[in-house]
Scaffold this active site. Sequence first.
Site, PDB file in Angstrom:
ATOM      1  N   ARG A  69     -21.509  13.050   3.459  1.00  0.00           N
ATOM      2  CA  ARG A  69     -21.539  11.614   3.818  1.00  0.00           C
ATOM      3  C   ARG A  69     -22.416  11.379   5.043  1.00  0.00           C
ATOM      4  O   ARG A  69     -23.066  10.352   5.161  1.00  0.00           O
ATOM      5  CB  ARG A  69     -20.109  11.110   3.998  1.00  0.00           C
ATOM      6  CG  ARG A  69     -19.400  11.075   2.633  1.00  0.00           C
ATOM      7  CD  ARG A  69     -17.969  10.675   2.734  1.00  0.00           C
ATOM      8  NE  ARG A  69     -17.805   9.397   3.406  1.00  0.00           N
ATOM      9  CZ  ARG A  69     -16.688   9.044   4.042  1.00  0.00           C
ATOM     10  NH1 ARG A  69     -15.658   9.870   4.090  1.00  0.00           N
ATOM     11  NH2 ARG A  69     -16.600   7.876   4.605  1.00  0.00           N
ATOM     12  N   HIS A 117     -12.026   2.677  12.801  1.00  0.00           N
ATOM     13  CA  HIS A 117     -11.750   3.929  12.087  1.00  0.00           C
ATOM     14  C   HIS A 117     -12.627   5.088  12.555  1.00  0.00           C
ATOM     15  O   HIS A 117     -12.825   6.049  11.827  1.00  0.00           O
ATOM     16  CB  HIS A 117     -11.896   3.704  10.568  1.00  0.00           C
ATOM     17  CG  HIS A 117     -10.809   2.833  10.005  1.00  0.00           C
ATOM     18  ND1 HIS A 117     -10.925   2.179   8.787  1.00  0.00           N
ATOM     19  CD2 HIS A 117      -9.585   2.501  10.494  1.00  0.00           C
ATOM     20  CE1 HIS A 117      -9.807   1.476   8.563  1.00  0.00           C
ATOM     21  NE2 HIS A 117      -8.990   1.651   9.580  1.00  0.00           N
ATOM     22  N   CYS A 146     -14.463  25.450  17.739  1.00  0.00           N
ATOM     23  CA  CYS A 146     -14.708  24.980  19.099  1.00  0.00           C
ATOM     24  C   CYS A 146     -15.287  26.114  19.957  1.00  0.00           C
ATOM     25  O   CYS A 146     -14.772  27.231  19.939  1.00  0.00           O
ATOM     26  CB  CYS A 146     -13.387  24.499  19.686  1.00  0.00           C
ATOM     27  SG  CYS A 146     -13.483  24.003  21.402  1.00  0.00           S
ATOM     28  N   SER A 188     -12.041  -4.812   1.101  1.00  0.00           N
ATOM     29  CA  SER A 188     -10.991  -5.141   0.137  1.00  0.00           C
ATOM     30  C   SER A 188      -9.733  -5.606   0.869  1.00  0.00           C
ATOM     31  O   SER A 188      -8.815  -6.144   0.254  1.00  0.00           O
ATOM     32  CB  SER A 188     -10.678  -3.923  -0.742  1.00  0.00           C
ATOM     33  OG  SER A 188     -10.329  -2.827   0.080  1.00  0.00           O
ATOM     34  N   ALA A 230     -23.453  -9.567   0.785  1.00  0.00           N
ATOM     35  CA  ALA A 230     -23.545  -9.813   2.233  1.00  0.00           C
ATOM     36  C   ALA A 230     -24.999  -9.835   2.692  1.00  0.00           C
ATOM     37  O   ALA A 230     -25.376 -10.646   3.541  1.00  0.00           O
ATOM     38  CB  ALA A 230     -22.770  -8.730   2.988  1.00  0.00           C
TER      39      ALA A 230
HETATM   40  C1  BJW Z   1     -19.329  -6.177  -1.090  1.00  0.00           C
HETATM   41  C2  BJW Z   1     -20.595  -5.711  -1.461  1.00  0.00           C
HETATM   42  C3  BJW Z   1     -21.714  -6.435  -1.012  1.00  0.00           C
HETATM   43  C4  BJW Z   1     -19.111  -4.367  -2.264  1.00  0.00           C
HETATM   44  N1  BJW Z   1     -21.541  -7.530  -0.286  1.00  0.00           N
HETATM   45  N2  BJW Z   1     -19.187  -7.280  -0.386  1.00  0.00           N
HETATM   46  C5  BJW Z   1       1.972   0.391   2.634  1.00  0.00           C
HETATM   47  C6  BJW Z   1       1.785  -0.871   3.170  1.00  0.00           C
HETATM   48  C7  BJW Z   1       1.061  -1.051   4.314  1.00  0.00           C
HETATM   49  C8  BJW Z   1       0.503   0.026   4.954  1.00  0.00           C
HETATM   50  C9  BJW Z   1       0.685   1.271   4.425  1.00  0.00           C
HETATM   51  C10 BJW Z   1       1.412   1.454   3.296  1.00  0.00           C
HETATM   52  N3  BJW Z   1       1.412   2.796   3.018  1.00  0.00           N
HETATM   53  C11 BJW Z   1       0.678   3.440   3.947  1.00  0.00           C
HETATM   54  C12 BJW Z   1       0.260   2.528   4.815  1.00  0.00           C
HETATM   55  C13 BJW Z   1      -0.567   2.772   5.968  1.00  0.00           C
HETATM   56  C14 BJW Z   1      -2.009   3.058   5.603  1.00  0.00           C
HETATM   57  C15 BJW Z   1      -2.514   1.988   4.635  1.00  0.00           C
HETATM   58  O1  BJW Z   1      -2.934   0.921   5.022  1.00  0.00           O
HETATM   59  N4  BJW Z   1      -2.491   2.269   3.339  1.00  0.00           N
HETATM   60  C16 BJW Z   1      -2.858   1.304   2.315  1.00  0.00           C
HETATM   61  C17 BJW Z   1      -4.073   1.801   1.559  1.00  0.00           C
HETATM   62  C18 BJW Z   1      -1.663   1.068   1.443  1.00  0.00           C
HETATM   63  N5  BJW Z   1      -2.710   2.986   6.850  1.00  0.00           N
HETATM   64  C19 BJW Z   1      -2.821   4.018   7.662  1.00  0.00           C
HETATM   65  O2  BJW Z   1      -2.372   5.128   7.393  1.00  0.00           O
HETATM   66  C20 BJW Z   1      -3.519   3.754   8.980  1.00  0.00           C
HETATM   67  N6  BJW Z   1      -2.754   4.236  10.069  1.00  0.00           N
HETATM   68  C21 BJW Z   1      -1.516   3.798  10.329  1.00  0.00           C
HETATM   69  O3  BJW Z   1      -0.945   2.959   9.650  1.00  0.00           O
HETATM   70  O4  BJW Z   1      -0.985   4.352  11.469  1.00  0.00           O
HETATM   71  C22 BJW Z   1       0.361   4.068  11.785  1.00  0.00           C
HETATM   72  C23 BJW Z   1       1.176   5.246  11.385  1.00  0.00           C
HETATM   73  C24 BJW Z   1       1.050   6.418  12.091  1.00  0.00           C
HETATM   74  C25 BJW Z   1       1.831   7.513  11.733  1.00  0.00           C
HETATM   75  C26 BJW Z   1       2.684   7.431  10.629  1.00  0.00           C
HETATM   76  C27 BJW Z   1       2.765   6.255   9.902  1.00  0.00           C
HETATM   77  C28 BJW Z   1       2.006   5.148  10.284  1.00  0.00           C
HETATM   78  C29 BJW Z   1      -4.846   4.467   9.032  1.00  0.00           C
HETATM   79  C30 BJW Z   1      -5.785   3.967   8.001  1.00  0.00           C
HETATM   80  C31 BJW Z   1      -7.100   4.772   8.086  1.00  0.00           C
HETATM   81  C32 BJW Z   1      -8.050   4.407   6.971  1.00  0.00           C
HETATM   82  N7  BJW Z   1      -9.097   5.362   6.953  1.00  0.00           N
HETATM   83  C33 BJW Z   1     -10.189   5.211   5.982  1.00  0.00           C
HETATM   84  C34 BJW Z   1     -11.016   6.508   5.999  1.00  0.00           C
HETATM   85  C35 BJW Z   1     -11.863   6.568   7.271  1.00  0.00           C
HETATM   86  C36 BJW Z   1     -12.668   7.795   7.366  1.00  0.00           C
HETATM   87  C37 BJW Z   1     -13.664   7.944   6.248  1.00  0.00           C
HETATM   88  O5  BJW Z   1     -14.504   7.070   6.027  1.00  0.00           O
HETATM   89  O6  BJW Z   1     -13.605   8.969   5.577  1.00  0.00           O
HETATM   90  O7  BJW Z   1     -10.994   4.072   6.316  1.00  0.00           O
HETATM   91  S1  BJW Z   1      -9.592   4.810   4.361  1.00  0.00           S
HETATM   92  C38 BJW Z   1     -10.945   3.753   3.940  1.00  0.00           C
HETATM   93  O8  BJW Z   1     -10.457   2.404   3.703  1.00  0.00           O
HETATM   94  C39 BJW Z   1     -11.826   3.686   5.191  1.00  0.00           C
HETATM   95  C40 BJW Z   1     -12.164   2.226   5.257  1.00  0.00           C
HETATM   96  O9  BJW Z   1     -12.552   1.857   6.566  1.00  0.00           O
HETATM   97  C41 BJW Z   1     -10.905   1.573   4.780  1.00  0.00           C
HETATM   98  C42 BJW Z   1     -11.098   0.152   4.259  1.00  0.00           C
HETATM   99  O10 BJW Z   1     -11.930   0.126   3.146  1.00  0.00           O
HETATM  100  P1  BJW Z   1     -12.959  -1.085   2.957  1.00  0.00           P
HETATM  101  O11 BJW Z   1     -13.956  -1.046   4.044  1.00  0.00           O
HETATM  102  O12 BJW Z   1     -12.217  -2.330   2.757  1.00  0.00           O
HETATM  103  O13 BJW Z   1     -13.749  -0.627   1.628  1.00  0.00           O
HETATM  104  P2  BJW Z   1     -13.345  -0.882   0.085  1.00  0.00           P
HETATM  105  O14 BJW Z   1     -14.132   0.092  -0.699  1.00  0.00           O
HETATM  106  O15 BJW Z   1     -11.897  -0.873  -0.106  1.00  0.00           O
HETATM  107  O16 BJW Z   1     -13.849  -2.356  -0.224  1.00  0.00           O
HETATM  108  C43 BJW Z   1     -15.232  -2.692  -0.276  1.00  0.00           C
HETATM  109  C44 BJW Z   1     -15.332  -4.183  -0.487  1.00  0.00           C
HETATM  110  O17 BJW Z   1     -16.700  -4.555  -0.411  1.00  0.00           O
HETATM  111  C45 BJW Z   1     -14.820  -4.666  -1.848  1.00  0.00           C
HETATM  112  O18 BJW Z   1     -13.990  -5.804  -1.657  1.00  0.00           O
HETATM  113  C46 BJW Z   1     -16.111  -5.074  -2.589  1.00  0.00           C
HETATM  114  O19 BJW Z   1     -15.905  -6.161  -3.489  1.00  0.00           O
HETATM  115  C47 BJW Z   1     -17.001  -5.473  -1.452  1.00  0.00           C
HETATM  116  N8  BJW Z   1     -18.463  -5.352  -1.682  1.00  0.00           N
HETATM  117  N9  BJW Z   1     -20.479  -4.608  -2.262  1.00  0.00           N
HETATM  118  C48 BJW Z   1     -20.297  -7.964  -0.025  1.00  0.00           C
HETATM  119  N10 BJW Z   1     -23.019  -6.072  -1.375  1.00  0.00           N
HETATM  120 ZN    ZN Z   2     -11.204  23.527  21.599  1.00  0.00          ZN
END
Ligand code: BJW
Ligand code: ZN
Length: 246
Positions: A69, A117, A146, A188, A230
């Site tokens: 990536r 993130h 490290c 999303s 976008a």
């Molecule tokens: C266009 C386009 C164009 C395309 N023009 N538009 C149940 C309920 C609520 C929360 C949770 C739950 N179960 C678990 C959770 C918590 C969890 C969560 O939210 N899960 C859900 C998925 C259910 N969250 C977490 O774990 C977070 N931490 C947390 O809650 O900590 C507290 C805690 C601590 C300890 C124990 C318990 C709780 C952390 C979340 C971290 C997310 N990380 C990632 C990976 C990052 C690293 C990497 O890149 O590898 O972040 S996941 C991934 O999703 C990435 C993104 O930033 C994130 C969001 O995705 P995004 O950007 O929205 O992308 P897409 O693909 O989903 O959407 C793209 C959009 O673009 C679409 O709508 C298209 O239509 C559109 N599009 N082309 C305009 N040209």
């Molecule tokens: Zn170290």
Amino acid sequence: MNFKQEFLDKLLSAKKIVFFTGAGISAESNIPTFRGKDGIWNKMNPEELASFDAFMRNPDLVWEWYQQRRDIVHKAQPNPGHVAIAGLEKHYDVTVVTQNIDNLHRRAGSTKIFELHGNIERNFCIECHTFYNSPDLETTNTVPKCKKCGGLVRPDVVWFGEMLPQDEFSGGEKAAEWSDICFVVGTSAVVYPATYIPMSAKRGGSYLVEVNIESTELSSYVDYSLFGKAGEILPKILEEVKKFKN
Ligand code: BJW
Ligand code: ZN
């Protein structure tokens, strides 16, 4: 493109604008999104790659995935969507609150950015927390160790189950709350707590505008939805602004 008058009025009077962005804004820079039909998670299970447990189970696999990536990100260029957001800084107090780890907002020229993130260019040792920039580790396809303590080095990104960097989240949340307009671009909006950002904006009285190729979890919640790419819509907004601001 014809924008509705209510939106144009808000644009005319706004001072503080927030862009809450997700993977969709970088899709036109050829960086794959996560979900949806072309999303990388159609082919892979996020639990197997984007969690600390996954990293500990198979560090080399996870490291290699991030190296691939990184290659994609390094070859990518900011697109007209990123550039338009940076261009709006000439006319407004603009804050970018991004879920993306790809650095493209910075490379496009945006100056006030909260990265919820993390950032794919940074890495740190899981034992002693020494930071390493990617170029120093670029040559390796197996997980680096490290130099100080021999611990495993991981990318400085936020995986599922991990806390978001507190300063980035609270800074983003405040900017959203104080904004006059909050654009929600290319996300999303299913991942929490990031999705609280537009909710904070709305709670603070900001006008919420969604820019996406399709409807999302937030569509019924926003004040105005602009459906399309976008990279096409954001430059049109900048053009509109230039008509009445110089
Ligand atoms: C266009 C386009 C164009 C395309 N023009 N538009 C149940 C309920 C609520 C929360 C949770 C739950 N179960 C678990 C959770 C918590 C969890 C969560 O939210 N899960 C859900 C998925 C259910 N969250 C977490 O774990 C977070 N931490 C947390 O809650 O900590 C507290 C805690 C601590 C300890 C124990 C318990 C709780 C952390 C979340 C971290 C997310 N990380 C990632 C990976 C990052 C690293 C990497 O890149 O590898 O972040 S996941 C991934 O999703 C990435 C993104 O930033 C994130 C969001 O995705 P995004 O950007 O929205 O992308 P897409 O693909 O989903 O959407 C793209 C959009 O673009 C679409 O709508 C298209 O239509 C559109 N599009 N082309 C305009 N040209
Ligand atoms: Zn170290």
